[in-house]
Design a protein around this motif. Structure first.
Motif, PDB file in Angstrom:
ATOM      1  N   TYR A  48       0.825  -1.218   0.000  1.00 37.18           N
ATOM      2  CA  TYR A  48       0.000   0.000   0.000  1.00 37.18           C
ATOM      3  C   TYR A  48       0.857   1.265   0.000  1.00 37.18           C
ATOM      4  O   TYR A  48       0.600   2.189  -0.764  1.00 37.18           O
ATOM      5  N   THR A  49       1.849   1.320   0.867  1.00 35.96           N
ATOM      6  CA  THR A  49       2.692   2.520   0.964  1.00 35.96           C
ATOM      7  C   THR A  49       3.362   2.809  -0.371  1.00 35.96           C
ATOM      8  O   THR A  49       3.387   3.952  -0.832  1.00 35.96           O
ATOM      9  N   ARG A  50       3.886   1.776  -0.984  1.00 34.67           N
ATOM     10  CA  ARG A  50       4.539   1.929  -2.294  1.00 34.67           C
ATOM     11  C   ARG A  50       3.545   2.358  -3.369  1.00 34.67           C
ATOM     12  O   ARG A  50       3.844   3.218  -4.203  1.00 34.67           O
ATOM     13  N   LEU A  51       2.361   1.768  -3.347  1.00 32.07           N
ATOM     14  CA  LEU A  51       1.324   2.139  -4.318  1.00 32.07           C
ATOM     15  C   LEU A  51       0.937   3.613  -4.179  1.00 32.07           C
ATOM     16  O   LEU A  51       0.784   4.321  -5.177  1.00 32.07           O
ATOM     17  N   VAL A  52       0.786   4.073  -2.947  1.00 35.46           N
ATOM     18  CA  VAL A  52       0.450   5.483  -2.699  1.00 35.46           C
ATOM     19  C   VAL A  52       1.565   6.378  -3.220  1.00 35.46           C
ATOM     20  O   VAL A  52       1.316   7.371  -3.915  1.00 35.46           O
ATOM     21  N   LYS A  53       2.796   6.017  -2.916  1.00 34.66           N
ATOM     22  CA  LYS A  53       3.950   6.823  -3.325  1.00 34.66           C
ATOM     23  C   LYS A  53       4.078   6.888  -4.854  1.00 34.66           C
ATOM     24  O   LYS A  53       4.272   7.959  -5.426  1.00 34.66           O
ATOM     25  N   ILE A  54       3.986   5.755  -5.511  1.00 38.09           N
ATOM     26  CA  ILE A  54       4.147   5.699  -6.968  1.00 38.09           C
ATOM     27  C   ILE A  54       3.014   6.411  -7.691  1.00 38.09           C
ATOM     28  O   ILE A  54       3.225   7.134  -8.661  1.00 38.09           O
ATOM     29  N   SER A  55       1.784   6.189  -7.220  1.00 44.72           N
ATOM     30  CA  SER A  55       0.612   6.682  -7.949  1.00 44.72           C
ATOM     31  C   SER A  55       0.249   8.125  -7.644  1.00 44.72           C
ATOM     32  O   SER A  55      -0.384   8.793  -8.469  1.00 44.72           O
ATOM     33  N   GLY A  56       0.586   8.590  -6.448  1.00 52.45           N
ATOM     34  CA  GLY A  56       0.135   9.911  -6.035  1.00 52.45           C
ATOM     35  C   GLY A  56      -1.314   9.902  -5.557  1.00 52.45           C
ATOM     36  O   GLY A  56      -1.884  10.946  -5.265  1.00 52.45           O
ATOM     37  N   LEU A  57      -1.908   8.719  -5.479  1.00 52.00           N
ATOM     38  CA  LEU A  57      -3.284   8.579  -4.993  1.00 52.00           C
ATOM     39  C   LEU A  57      -3.284   8.459  -3.473  1.00 52.00           C
ATOM     40  O   LEU A  57      -2.260   8.132  -2.868  1.00 52.00           O
ATOM     41  N   THR A  58      -4.439   8.699  -2.871  1.00 56.17           N
ATOM     42  CA  THR A  58      -4.577   8.492  -1.430  1.00 56.17           C
ATOM     43  C   THR A  58      -4.778   6.996  -1.171  1.00 56.17           C
ATOM     44  O   THR A  58      -5.109   6.239  -2.090  1.00 56.17           O
ATOM     45  N   LEU A  59      -4.625   6.596   0.073  1.00 54.25           N
ATOM     46  CA  LEU A  59      -4.870   5.198   0.429  1.00 54.25           C
ATOM     47  C   LEU A  59      -6.319   4.815   0.117  1.00 54.25           C
ATOM     48  O   LEU A  59      -6.577   3.719  -0.383  1.00 54.25           O
ATOM     49  N   ASP A  60      -7.251   5.718   0.388  1.00 57.55           N
ATOM     50  CA  ASP A  60      -8.665   5.441   0.066  1.00 57.55           C
ATOM     51  C   ASP A  60      -8.851   5.195  -1.430  1.00 57.55           C
ATOM     52  O   ASP A  60      -9.605   4.305  -1.830  1.00 57.55           O
ATOM     53  N   GLN A  61      -8.191   5.983  -2.254  1.00 58.61           N
ATOM     54  CA  GLN A  61      -8.304   5.811  -3.709  1.00 58.61           C
ATOM     55  C   GLN A  61      -7.671   4.484  -4.152  1.00 58.61           C
ATOM     56  O   GLN A  61      -8.207   3.813  -5.040  1.00 58.61           O
ATOM     57  N   ILE A  62      -6.564   4.125  -3.538  1.00 57.20           N
ATOM     58  CA  ILE A  62      -5.916   2.840  -3.833  1.00 57.20           C
ATOM     59  C   ILE A  62      -6.862   1.696  -3.471  1.00 57.20           C
ATOM     60  O   ILE A  62      -7.067   0.756  -4.244  1.00 57.20           O
TER      61      ILE A  62
END
Length: 147
Positions: A48-62
């Motif tokens: 999750y942390t990596r996905l948020v960082k790479i995408s620029g999305l919030t955790l909720d959006q992820i």
């Protein structure tokens, strides 16, 4: 037709639900039955942390993207896979990437291809005669033919 979905495919789809991979997972249920080990969900959560960082999305959006993608995947527990499939899979991947044993075991048990972008795994197993993979472009073409 059944296809096993690898974690790297789901990871890519979460990063871009409107891309080719996201579209295939979300909109191809009429043509393909996507299956995955239950463990895939654990694997994605670890990133999750990596996905948020790479995408620029919030955790909720992820998590919302993850939810949309998971609607198109049938998750199956490891207990449903016979021991012979596990043993054969373990032998095949032991010197490539033991973490991928479950995908190979599922492929052997269900006699279906794995959708993966893991080039090291695909090449390593091809050298051993295991070629039960499908890449995104080939899957896209296959589904387009069925539409």
């Amino acid at each position: 037709m059944r296809i096993i979905v690898d974690a790297n495919i789901v990871f890519s789809a979460i990063l871009n639900t409107n891309g080719k991979i996201g579209d295939l997972l979300i909109n191809s249920g009429k043509y393909v039955e996507f299956i995955a080990p239950d463990f895939l969900r654990v694997e994605i959560k670890k990133h999750y942390t990596r996905l948020v960082k790479i995408s620029g999305l919030t955790l909720d959006q992820i998590q919302e993207a993850e939810f949309q993608i998971y609607k198109g995947i049938k998750f199956i527990s490891d207990e449903q896979i016979n021991i012979t499939s596990w043993i054969n899979a373990e032998k095949l991947v032991s010197d490539i990437d033991p973490k991928d044993t479950l995908y190979i075991a599922y492929s052997k048990h269900f006699r279906c291809k794995i959708w993966s972008g893991d080039k090291v795994l695909i090449k390593g197993l091809a050298k051993k005669g295991f070629k039960n993979f499908i890449i995104t472009d080939d899957l896209f073409k296959l589904i387009e033919q069925r539409r």
